[in-house]
Write a protein that holds these residues in place. Structure first.
Motif, mmCIF file in Angstrom:
data_model
loop_
_atom_site.group_PDB
_atom_site.id
_atom_site.type_symbol
_atom_site.label_atom_id
_atom_site.label_comp_id
_atom_site.label_asym_id
_atom_site.label_seq_id
_atom_site.Cartn_x
_atom_site.Cartn_y
_atom_site.Cartn_z
ATOM 1 N N SER A 165 0.812 -1.169 0.085
ATOM 2 C CA SER A 165 -0.005 -0.052 -0.020
ATOM 3 C C SER A 165 0.697 1.316 0.035
ATOM 4 O O SER A 165 2.081 1.410 0.563
ATOM 5 C CB SER A 165 -0.926 0.009 1.202
ATOM 6 N N MET A 166 0.185 2.216 -0.420
ATOM 7 C CA MET A 166 0.949 3.463 -0.625
ATOM 8 C C MET A 166 0.916 4.163 0.397
ATOM 9 O O MET A 166 1.694 5.054 1.072
ATOM 10 C CB MET A 166 0.317 4.556 -1.744
ATOM 11 N N ILE A 202 -7.646 0.723 -7.311
ATOM 12 C CA ILE A 202 -7.132 0.315 -8.683
ATOM 13 C C ILE A 202 -7.421 -0.508 -9.314
ATOM 14 O O ILE A 202 -7.699 -0.562 -10.672
ATOM 15 C CB ILE A 202 -5.512 0.309 -8.243
ATOM 16 N N LEU A 241 -10.990 0.188 -10.731
ATOM 17 C CA LEU A 241 -10.763 1.042 -11.727
ATOM 18 C C LEU A 241 -10.165 0.433 -13.000
ATOM 19 O O LEU A 241 -10.761 0.633 -14.259
ATOM 20 C CB LEU A 241 -9.529 2.258 -11.629
ATOM 21 N N ARG A 242 -9.616 -0.638 -12.885
ATOM 22 C CA ARG A 242 -9.038 -1.550 -13.994
ATOM 23 C C ARG A 242 -10.428 -2.098 -14.497
ATOM 24 O O ARG A 242 -10.610 -2.151 -15.904
ATOM 25 C CB ARG A 242 -7.954 -2.544 -13.404
ATOM 26 N N GLN A 274 -12.333 0.334 -16.549
ATOM 27 C CA GLN A 274 -11.824 0.556 -17.692
ATOM 28 C C GLN A 274 -12.260 -0.754 -18.771
ATOM 29 O O GLN A 274 -12.534 -0.333 -20.234
ATOM 30 C CB GLN A 274 -10.484 0.714 -17.691
ATOM 31 N N PHE A 294 -4.367 8.972 -2.842
ATOM 32 C CA PHE A 294 -2.806 8.689 -3.738
ATOM 33 C C PHE A 294 -2.406 10.025 -3.673
ATOM 34 O O PHE A 294 -2.662 10.853 -4.065
ATOM 35 C CB PHE A 294 -3.233 8.165 -5.154
ATOM 36 N N PRO A 295 -0.928 9.944 -3.327
ATOM 37 C CA PRO A 295 -0.243 11.369 -3.328
ATOM 38 C C PRO A 295 -0.204 12.045 -4.721
ATOM 39 O O PRO A 295 -0.160 13.232 -4.723
ATOM 40 C CB PRO A 295 1.034 10.590 -2.915
ATOM 41 N N TRP A 296 -0.515 11.261 -5.827
ATOM 42 C CA TRP A 296 -0.269 11.731 -7.126
ATOM 43 C C TRP A 296 -1.673 11.988 -7.606
ATOM 44 O O TRP A 296 -1.992 11.947 -8.884
ATOM 45 C CB TRP A 296 0.570 10.812 -7.896
ATOM 46 N N PHE A 323 -3.236 12.423 -12.256
ATOM 47 C CA PHE A 323 -3.666 11.390 -13.444
ATOM 48 C C PHE A 323 -5.518 11.507 -13.273
ATOM 49 O O PHE A 323 -5.873 11.859 -12.400
ATOM 50 C CB PHE A 323 -3.242 10.185 -12.972
ATOM 51 N N HIS A 324 -5.882 10.941 -14.408
ATOM 52 C CA HIS A 324 -7.258 10.886 -14.398
ATOM 53 C C HIS A 324 -7.562 9.453 -14.385
ATOM 54 O O HIS A 324 -7.021 8.579 -14.862
ATOM 55 C CB HIS A 324 -7.745 11.662 -15.736
ATOM 56 N N PRO A 325 -8.914 9.236 -13.790
ATOM 57 C CA PRO A 325 -9.676 10.049 -13.296
ATOM 58 C C PRO A 325 -9.259 10.599 -11.880
ATOM 59 O O PRO A 325 -8.437 9.902 -11.294
ATOM 60 C CB PRO A 325 -10.921 9.335 -12.729
ATOM 61 N N ARG A 326 -9.446 11.774 -11.542
ATOM 62 C CA ARG A 326 -8.954 12.567 -10.486
ATOM 63 C C ARG A 326 -9.848 11.944 -9.185
ATOM 64 O O ARG A 326 -11.131 12.459 -9.110
ATOM 65 C CB ARG A 326 -9.087 13.940 -10.506
ATOM 66 N N LEU A 327 -9.544 11.047 -8.111
ATOM 67 C CA LEU A 327 -10.336 10.355 -7.438
ATOM 68 C C LEU A 327 -10.676 11.357 -6.383
ATOM 69 O O LEU A 327 -9.856 11.934 -5.492
ATOM 70 C CB LEU A 327 -9.554 9.378 -6.785
#
Lengths: 362, 362
Positions: free
Chosen positions: B73-74, B252, B255-256, B259, B277-279, B283-287
């Motif tokens: 995990s992040m 994640i 989302l996969r 998609q 998520f730190p980032w 990225f899109h979609p912006r959660l």
DNA sequence: CTGTTAGCGCCTTCAA
DNA sequence: TTGAAGGCGCTAACAG
């Protein structure tokens, strides 16, 4: 109560401590019956070995230390996983310390690890690590192996093939028609920075193109740096149509800058970068990257260390594992590009391979 | 040569070892002149303290152990950072062991740490940890604090406010008109799973709506599980128009799945989730997420442990830090939603706050 | 204010 | 095939 000592076991089993010790370590033959009795009492009493006492007495350990900056990069997770996995297989313990990519912290971290009697060290050095830290390592005459940021020294080290990796993705951009491909490079002084930039240049040379030096900007390996670098590229002079970014943190920063400027990827700017994101195929833009074999790198590092531990005189070895081009959409080739595989030899060493999402090849 | 011992320093300085020891530890007054002399020789000889010998002799340590699953995990990175930072401030060392969310590994990890004479433990327990591991901890009578996955026990522990956090994002979806909001829940047996699901239910109750149990699916806390759960939701019966996902890995995976099914976010499916998520804003979609105050949680855990170390009799304490709603676009409210801040009391404890990207409030 | 003396738990000669 | 004894580097009474 945790205080089940060898002495207690010895007394209970009616033998001497040295016998118990030898049973445990298999360091001299013990009669079958005696051995069984000792083993039984150990189990009965719930004896646990105390590595610290052992290392004090024997002067050695099965614990190795890892000094790295793993908070700053996603790349670190797999690396640590690989290291741990291999440690487990080799029956070693792992002690971790974080450097945050800061020289002072690194020195303290290494000192700590050394103080804890590690038998060997794994070091992913910061940019300017040589001064104090290296000396520490050598004074303590502890075997160590360098990870990732390889040095120009005769030491054991393992990392990724930076040059061929970056050259292949950059060449991809050139091949699909880009003529102004920028580079956002890492922190000065790092081997990775140097080598990845060399790959960028090599790609141009291969295509008979000249590098416009104004398009080469340093991002200092950090997210903020990447953001600034990209902003700078956009602001000054003729904008590039594509960009190669030298690591993951900078990629995030650069994407942020692009987003702020309202520039679409890959529509208005093609992007390729070093370091893959485990979730790279879920979010957009889906980045075309060079994935490091981080897990394998970690595992190999441990193997190298174990080898040196058992044979201090072995010649120093430098391992270069191939990165894997993960072709997605940010390069903008729309599947019309060449199979990048022809440029990069993807060989995944036999050390336990990890899945890292679905790699889409062109 | 690393073998500079206290004995050598003592001899060189013309004092006894105990004096040297006391100079180092400040454990009894030493005459100014003597102290200076000892300090000088220590420096001259390059003396380094050997914690293992100390712990052997004193039976105590300034080293604490951390057992957790951070590879998966992040969230773990910030947590570790917070722990480290606070350890540094408290002058303690940190030993790390990864459990990979596996009970057997956890037991081994804890045993290892214990064997290395840690003075205390930080544990982010796996789902079914109680059996063996807890016993280990208690047999060794080592102070420990539980992180993240809080237990129904009288122990020191610190985690995030799961229920209020999830209820606020779920209620947000309900408020902007969604009537079929699904939940992808975590692994059974985890407190976080239970509490986050409770938040989901609470939101419905608050709005006077009934939960359709067919929309509650377990994703087992893993990426694969999240993917399967989402696929299942899409395949069976009337599809939801929005979904609440209970952690980052499952997000994640989900989302996969979305998609793969060609479903757009938030256009065809609104998404909110636990763990940021730190980032997340690049990225899109912006959660739209609930960000855990991971850094603070880590720091507090260390503080709790230090307190218990100095006062073994102190009453057990449970800390709940508020999560922070990070409002982006995946909820699909287009800024028309309410300020989520009104539901969640965001208080960031005074323990060193970290930036985690740009949080866009509606 | 400082030195002496036991160990902490274990390994390792040296004897038996 | 096994014990006894010394010591790894350090701390902690106990004496001065």
């Amino acid at each position: 109560m945790s205080a089940v000592t060898m002495t207690m076991v010895a007394k209970q089993a009616g033998v001497s401590v040295s016998t118990v010790s030898h049973v445990i370590n298999g360091t001299r033959p013990v009669a079958g019956a005696t051995k069984q009795r000792v083993l039984a009492t150990m189990d009965e009493l719930g004896f646990t070995h105390k590595p610290v006492a052992r290392s004090l007495a024997a002067g050695s350990t099965t614990t190795i230390g890892l000094s790295m900056s793993w908070v700053s990069s996603m790349y670190g997770q797999e690396l640590v996983a690989g290291i741990e996995e291999e440690c487990l297989r080799q029956g070693m313990q792992l002690l971790l310390a974080d450097t945050r990519d800061d020289e002072d912290r690194e020195e303290r971290a290494v000192a700590n690890l050394l103080a804890h009697h590690v038998g060997g060290m794994l070091v992913a050095p910061t940019a300017r690590w040589h001064s104090a830290t290296l000396r520490l390592l050598q004074e303590h005459s502890v075997p160590y192996v360098v990870i990732d940021r390889l040095q120009d020294m005769r030491v054991d080290q393992v990392g990724v093939e930076n040059e061929s990796g970056s050259s292949s993705v950059v060449e991809h951009l050139l091949q699909i028609g880009h003529r102004r491909v920028a580079a956002i490079t890492g922190r000065e002084g790092l081997a990775t920075t140097r080598e990845r930039l060399a790959g960028y240049r090599l790609a141009h040379r291969r295509r008979g193109l000249r590098v416009d030096e104004r398009l080469v900007v340093s991002g200092g390996s950090t997210e903020q740096g990447g953001r600034r670098a990209m902003a700078q590229l956009l602001a000054s002079g003729p904008a590039p149509t594509g960009v190669f970014i030298s690591n993951d943190s900078m990629s995030i920063g650069a994407l942020r800058a692009l987003q702020e400027a309202g520039i679409s990827v890959p529509g208005q700017m093609a992007v390729v970068c070093f370091d893959d994101f485990p979730w790279g195929d879920v979010f957009h833009p889906r980045l075309t990257t060079i994935a490091q074999p981080s897990f394998a790198i970690g595992a190999r590092a441990v193997q190298l260390l174990v080898r040196r531990l058992s044979d201090p005189q072995a010649p120093a070895q430098t391992l270069r594992l191939a990165g894997e081009v993960t072709h997605r959409e940010s390069c903008g080739c729309n599947g019309q590009g060449p199979d990048l595989g022809e440029f990069v030899e993807v060989h995944t060493p036999n050390v336990g391979v990890r899945h890292r999402g679905t790699a889409v090849r062109a």
